[in-house]
Design a protein around this motif. Structure first.
Motif, PDB file in Angstrom:
ATOM      1  N   ASN A   1       0.719  -1.157   0.012  1.00 39.44           N
ATOM      2  CA  ASN A   1      -0.095   0.216   0.010  1.00 39.44           C
ATOM      3  C   ASN A   1       0.758   1.135  -0.015  1.00 39.44           C
ATOM      4  OD1 ASN A   1      -2.403   1.740   0.568  1.00 39.44           O
ATOM      5  ND2 ASN A   1      -1.260   1.829   2.549  1.00 39.44           N
ATOM      6  N   THR A   2       0.525   2.184  -0.824  1.00 39.42           N
ATOM      7  CA  THR A   2       1.381   3.342  -1.028  1.00 39.42           C
ATOM      8  C   THR A   2       0.818   4.721  -0.510  1.00 39.42           C
ATOM      9  OG1 THR A   2       1.049   3.555  -3.440  1.00 39.42           O
ATOM     10  CG2 THR A   2       3.015   2.371  -2.656  1.00 39.42           C
ATOM     11  N   LEU A   3      -0.786   4.478  -0.208  1.00 45.64           N
ATOM     12  CA  LEU A   3      -1.127   5.900   0.272  1.00 45.64           C
ATOM     13  C   LEU A   3      -1.822   5.676   1.549  1.00 45.64           C
ATOM     14  CD1 LEU A   3      -2.494   8.522  -0.359  1.00 45.64           C
ATOM     15  CD2 LEU A   3      -4.602   7.333  -1.289  1.00 45.64           C
ATOM     16  N   GLY A   4      -0.966   5.938   2.622  1.00 42.05           N
ATOM     17  CA  GLY A   4      -1.298   5.830   4.084  1.00 42.05           C
ATOM     18  C   GLY A   4      -2.653   6.432   4.422  1.00 42.05           C
ATOM     19  N   GLY A   5      -3.253   5.843   5.698  1.00 38.75           N
ATOM     20  CA  GLY A   5      -4.311   6.514   6.494  1.00 38.75           C
ATOM     21  C   GLY A   5      -3.903   8.053   6.614  1.00 38.75           C
ATOM     22  N   ASN A   6      -2.577   8.354   6.724  1.00 36.42           N
ATOM     23  CA  ASN A   6      -2.201   9.755   6.903  1.00 36.42           C
ATOM     24  C   ASN A   6      -2.260  10.746   5.655  1.00 36.42           C
ATOM     25  OD1 ASN A   6      -0.031   8.703   5.751  1.00 36.42           O
ATOM     26  ND2 ASN A   6       1.318   9.015   7.209  1.00 36.42           N
TER      27      ASN A   6
ATOM     28  N   ARG B   1       1.258   9.763   0.327  1.00 28.00           N
ATOM     29  CA  ARG B   1       1.644   8.735  -0.888  1.00 28.00           C
ATOM     30  C   ARG B   1       3.172   8.588  -0.948  1.00 28.00           C
ATOM     31  NH1 ARG B   1      -1.026   5.319  -4.357  1.00 28.00           N
ATOM     32  NH2 ARG B   1      -2.421   6.886  -4.747  1.00 28.00           N
ATOM     33  N   ASP B   2       3.674   7.370  -0.665  1.00 27.90           N
ATOM     34  CA  ASP B   2       5.117   7.017  -0.822  1.00 27.90           C
ATOM     35  C   ASP B   2       5.416   5.792  -1.626  1.00 27.90           C
ATOM     36  OD1 ASP B   2       7.849   6.598  -0.425  1.00 27.90           O
ATOM     37  OD2 ASP B   2       7.782   7.124   1.730  1.00 27.90           O
ATOM     38  N   ARG B   3       5.849   6.068  -2.691  1.00 28.23           N
ATOM     39  CA  ARG B   3       6.062   4.794  -3.540  1.00 28.23           C
ATOM     40  C   ARG B   3       7.706   4.504  -3.677  1.00 28.23           C
ATOM     41  NH1 ARG B   3       3.560   5.217  -9.284  1.00 28.23           N
ATOM     42  NH2 ARG B   3       3.295   2.897  -8.882  1.00 28.23           N
ATOM     43  N   SER B   4       8.338   5.261  -2.890  1.00 28.91           N
ATOM     44  CA  SER B   4       9.952   5.298  -3.195  1.00 28.91           C
ATOM     45  C   SER B   4      10.574   4.809  -2.160  1.00 28.91           C
ATOM     46  CB  SER B   4      10.498   6.765  -3.337  1.00 28.91           C
ATOM     47  OG  SER B   4       9.628   7.330  -4.259  1.00 28.91           O
TER      48      SER B   4
ATOM     49  N   MET C   1      14.195   2.499   4.014  1.00 28.55           N
ATOM     50  CA  MET C   1      14.029   3.310   5.163  1.00 28.55           C
ATOM     51  C   MET C   1      14.493   2.250   6.353  1.00 28.55           C
ATOM     52  SD  MET C   1      10.908   5.096   6.513  1.00 28.55           S
ATOM     53  CE  MET C   1      10.548   5.804   8.309  1.00 28.55           C
ATOM     54  N   LEU C   2      15.584   2.655   6.904  1.00 35.01           N
ATOM     55  CA  LEU C   2      15.976   1.865   8.378  1.00 35.01           C
ATOM     56  C   LEU C   2      15.150   2.216   9.405  1.00 35.01           C
ATOM     57  CD1 LEU C   2      19.650   1.616   7.951  1.00 35.01           C
ATOM     58  CD2 LEU C   2      18.191  -0.360   7.491  1.00 35.01           C
ATOM     59  N   VAL C   3      14.567   1.275  10.076  1.00 34.64           N
ATOM     60  CA  VAL C   3      13.983   1.640  11.370  1.00 34.64           C
ATOM     61  C   VAL C   3      14.511   0.830  12.426  1.00 34.64           C
ATOM     62  CG1 VAL C   3      11.644   1.616  12.562  1.00 34.64           C
ATOM     63  CG2 VAL C   3      11.635   2.013  10.027  1.00 34.64           C
ATOM     64  N   TYR C   4      14.997   1.516  13.388  1.00 37.79           N
ATOM     65  CA  TYR C   4      15.936   0.764  14.487  1.00 37.79           C
ATOM     66  C   TYR C   4      14.724   0.351  15.776  1.00 37.79           C
ATOM     67  CZ  TYR C   4      20.281   2.072  12.250  1.00 37.79           C
ATOM     68  OH  TYR C   4      21.398   2.165  11.197  1.00 37.79           O
TER      69      TYR C   4
ATOM     70  N   ARG D   1      12.282  -7.188   9.388  1.00 34.39           N
ATOM     71  CA  ARG D   1      10.802  -7.180   8.739  1.00 34.39           C
ATOM     72  C   ARG D   1      10.780  -6.067   7.595  1.00 34.39           C
ATOM     73  NH1 ARG D   1       5.170  -7.110  11.000  1.00 34.39           N
ATOM     74  NH2 ARG D   1       3.947  -6.480   9.371  1.00 34.39           N
ATOM     75  N   PHE D   2      10.208  -6.158   6.317  1.00 36.81           N
ATOM     76  CA  PHE D   2       9.860  -5.351   5.304  1.00 36.81           C
ATOM     77  C   PHE D   2       8.653  -4.920   5.577  1.00 36.81           C
ATOM     78  CE2 PHE D   2      13.632  -5.385   2.280  1.00 36.81           C
ATOM     79  CZ  PHE D   2      14.223  -6.371   2.767  1.00 36.81           C
ATOM     80  N   THR D   3       8.191  -3.657   5.550  1.00 44.25           N
ATOM     81  CA  THR D   3       6.715  -3.194   5.246  1.00 44.25           C
ATOM     82  C   THR D   3       6.759  -1.583   4.890  1.00 44.25           C
ATOM     83  OG1 THR D   3       6.083  -4.354   7.522  1.00 44.25           O
ATOM     84  CG2 THR D   3       4.977  -2.508   6.919  1.00 44.25           C
ATOM     85  N   GLU D   4       5.711  -1.543   4.137  1.00 41.85           N
ATOM     86  CA  GLU D   4       5.326  -0.222   3.380  1.00 41.85           C
ATOM     87  C   GLU D   4       5.651   0.966   4.524  1.00 41.85           C
ATOM     88  OE1 GLU D   4       1.778  -1.606   2.517  1.00 41.85           O
ATOM     89  OE2 GLU D   4       0.555  -0.437   4.319  1.00 41.85           O
ATOM     90  N   VAL D   5       5.744   2.263   4.122  1.00 40.10           N
ATOM     91  CA  VAL D   5       5.984   3.246   4.918  1.00 40.10           C
ATOM     92  C   VAL D   5       5.004   3.826   5.746  1.00 40.10           C
ATOM     93  CG1 VAL D   5       7.168   5.658   5.150  1.00 40.10           C
ATOM     94  CG2 VAL D   5       8.099   4.017   3.774  1.00 40.10           C
TER      95      VAL D   5
END
Ligand code: ZN
Length: 475
Positions: free
Chosen positions: A227-232, A235-238, A291-294, A317-321
Motif C-alpha cells: 500500500n502506497t497511500l497511507g491513512g495519514n 503517498r510514498d512509492r519510493s 528506510m531503516l527503522v531501528y 521485517r519489510f513493510t510499506e512506509v
C-alpha cells in the motif's frame, strides 16, 4: 610500496607501467563491482506476475488458517495447493536444484485456534552450489493466511490483498526469477500460514531449524508491502521500511554485561543485516530506498521474523512506509461512503515489485558473498590508542580477503572501509576503539561483500603475577 609513487619518483619509468598503476589505485578507491546476476534478477522481476498472484490469492475468498482445507475453490487449502503448484513451476527452471514441500504440523488448541488445526508452510529451497556454503541458508517469507476483523472467523471474506498476499506474491516472484540463477549458499522461499493465529507457521519453521541445527544466516519477512497511500494521506512509492532490533531478543545476561561495558546496543547481527540490505538495495534498485527503522517491529506489534530472532537467527521485517488501517483486518464493507477491507484495488503492484527487487538483490548478494566473518574480536588486554582486530579465517575457496569498516559512535550506518587483504588480524593504527565502532566483512573474488560482523572484546589476559586485579575494568 605504492607503484604510483615509484612512477612519480622515477622519471624513466615506462608510461604503460604508470597507467597500469594508476588504474589499480583508482579501482581500489571506486565502489564495488556490479554483480551481473543481481542486475539481471532486478530487471526480470515483473509487477504483472505479482498482480496476478495477489488477485489469484484474493479469489479464494478467505485464507483464514481456520478456513476450509479441502475445498478446491475457497479457503486456505485452495491457496496452499495453488501456491505449491506455482512454486513447482518456478522450480522447473532450476535444473533440479529447487525442491518444494508442504511443511505441515497439527497445531493444538490455543488462544486463537479453537480446535486442533493443520498449519502448512509452502517451502521452496534453492540449494547452493558451493560445497563450503551450501549449508548456509537465507530464508525469505510472506504469510499467505488472512483475516477479517477477528482471527477466529473462518467464514467471512478476508481478501488479504496487502496483508499478506503482497508479501507472498513478492516471494513467489523472487523464486520464479532466481530459480535459474546459481548461488553459493542456499535460499529458502517460503509462504507461511497461521501468522494471524500468533506466528504459528514461522515458529514451526524456526523451531525446526533450531532442532535440526540449520545454519540460518538471515531471515526476511515481507508483511504488508503493497500500500502506497497511507491513512495519514501521505503517498510514498519510493521507500520501504526495514525493521531491525538493536539488543538481540535472545541475549544472555552475560552478553548483556559485556554490551553494557563496551557498547553494541546498535550493532546486533539483525542491525548489520538491515544496513547490508540498505547498501545493496539502494545501489541495485533505481529510485527506491530502504528506510531503516531501528526497532524490532512497528510499535508494540509483531511478525514472522520474531520466532527467528528469539532463536538467535538474524532477521528483519519489510513493510510499506505509511499503513492504511481501514484496509487491514477489516470486514469488507462500505461505511459512510468509505470502503473498508483489504482489497486488491488498494495495492500498488509496481511498488510490491520494487520491494521484491530489494529483497532479491540482498538475498542474491548474501548467497553469493562469503559468510560474514566469525570469531571477530577486539583485543582489550592492554590500553592503547590503536585498535587490534582478530577473526577466524573463512572457508570459502573464492575468498579474496576482508574489509575493516568503522563509523563514529553516533553514526547510524557504516561510513568508512578499508581493504586489508587475506589476513586474520589487523591493527587500525592511531584509531581508538573508544572513539569509533569497528566491524569486519568478507569479500570474494568477484567483489561480493558479506554483512559486517561486530566484534566482541577478547577476554582480558590475566597477568600471572596479579590474578586478583583482573576482574576490575581499567578505569
Ligand atoms: Zn500480516
Amino acid at each position: 610500496m605504492n607503484p604510483a609513487k615509484v612512477c612519480t619518483r622515477l622519471s624513466l619509468c615506462l608510461l604503460v607501467v604508470c597507467l597500469t598503476a594508476n588504474f589499480t589505485t583508482a579501482q581500489r578507491r571506486s565502489s564495488p563491482p556490479r554483480n551481473r546476476s543481481i542486475t539481471g534478477i532486478v530487471r526480470e522481476i515483473d509487477a504483472r506476475n505479482i498482480e496476478r498472484t495477489i488477485r489469484q490469492l484474493v479469489s479464494f475468498g478467505t485464507r483464514n488458517t481456520l478456513s476450509e482445507q479441502n475445498d478446491p475453490k475457497r479457503g486456505i487449502g485452495a491457496a496452499r495447493d495453488w501456491l505449491y503448484a506455482e512454486f513447482m513451476k518456478a522450480a522447473e527452471a532450476s535444473g533440479g536444484r529447487m525442491t518444494v514441500e508442504k511443511q505441515s504440523y497439527e497445531q493444538a488448541k490455543a488462544e486463537r485456534v479453537p480446535q486442533p488445526t493443520i498449519v502448512t508452510n509452502v517451502v521452496a529451497t534453492l540449494k547452493g552450489t558451493q560445497p563450503e556454503s551450501t549449508a548456509r541458508m537465507y530464508v525469505v517469507s510472506g504469510h499467505y493466511d488472512s483475516m477479517c476483523n477477528t482471527p477466529v472467523d473462518a467464514k467471512c471474506d478476508a481478501p488479504g490483498a496487502n496483508d499478506d498476499a503482497s508479501g507472498t506474491a513478492a516471494v513467489l516472484e523472487m523464486a520464479r526469477v532466481m530459480a535459474k540463477y546459481q548461488f553459493d549458499a542456499t535460499i529458502v522461499f517460503m509462504a507461511v500460514a497461521g501468522e494471524e493465529q500468533s506466528l504459528l507457521g514461522s515458529t514451526h519453521f524456526a523451531e525446526l531449524a533450531k532442532q535440526q541445527n540449520w545454519n540460518v544466516d538471515a531471515m526476511f519477512t515481507n508483511d504488508i508491502v503493497g500500500n502506497t497511500l497511507g491513512g495519514n494521506g501521505v503517498r510514498d512509492r519510493s521507500n520501504v521500511r526495514v525493521f531491525s532490533e538493536g539488543v538481540p531478543s535472545n541475549e544472555t545476561p552475560q552478553e548483556a554485561t559485556t554490551r553494557r561495558s563496551v557498547g553494541g546496543e546498535n550493532d546486533s547481527p539483525s542491525r548489520q543485516l538491515a544496513r547490508f540490505i540498505k547498501e545493496v538495495g539502494d545501489s541495485y534498485v533505481a529510485q527506491f530506498k530502504v528506510m531503516l527503522v531501528y526497532r524490532r517491529d512497528r510499535y508494540g506489534r509483531g511478525g514472522d521474523h520474531i520466532p527467528f530472532l528469539e532463536r538467535g537467527y538474524p532477521a528483519v521485517r519489510f513493510t510499506e512506509v505509511n499503513e492504511e488501517f481501514r484496509h487491514q483486518h477489516q470486514n469488507v464493507r462500505v461505511e459512510n461512503g468509505v470502503q473498508f477491507g483489504d482489497l486488491p484495488e488498494f495495492v500498488d503492484f509496481a511498488y510490491v515489485a520494487n520491494v521484491a527487487r530489494v529483497n532479491a538483490a540482498s538475498l542474491a548478494m548474501l548467497a553469493s558473498a562469503p559468510s560474514r566473518p566469525k570469531g571477530v574480536t577486539i583485543l582489550s588486554a592492554r590500553l592503547s590508542n590503536d585498535t587490534e582486530l582478530r577473526w577466524d579465517a573463512n572457508k570459502e575457496p573464492d575468498l579474496a580477503g576482508y574489509e575493516i569498516v568503522w563509523r563514529d559512535t553516533t553514526a547510524a550506518v557504516w561510513t568508512n572501509s578499508q581493504a586489508v587483504g587475506k589476513v586474520t588480524s589487523f591493527t587500525m593504527k592511531g584509531m581508538s576503539k573508544d572513539n569509533f565502532f569497528f566491524g569486519v566483512r568478507a569479500i570474494d573474488n568477484d567483489g561480493n561483500r558479506s554483512p559486517v560482523t561486530y566484534p566482541r572484546p577478547q577476554a582480558r589476559q590475566r597477568p600471572a603475577a596479579a590474578p586478583t586485579t583482573t576482574s576490575t575494568p581499567n578505569p
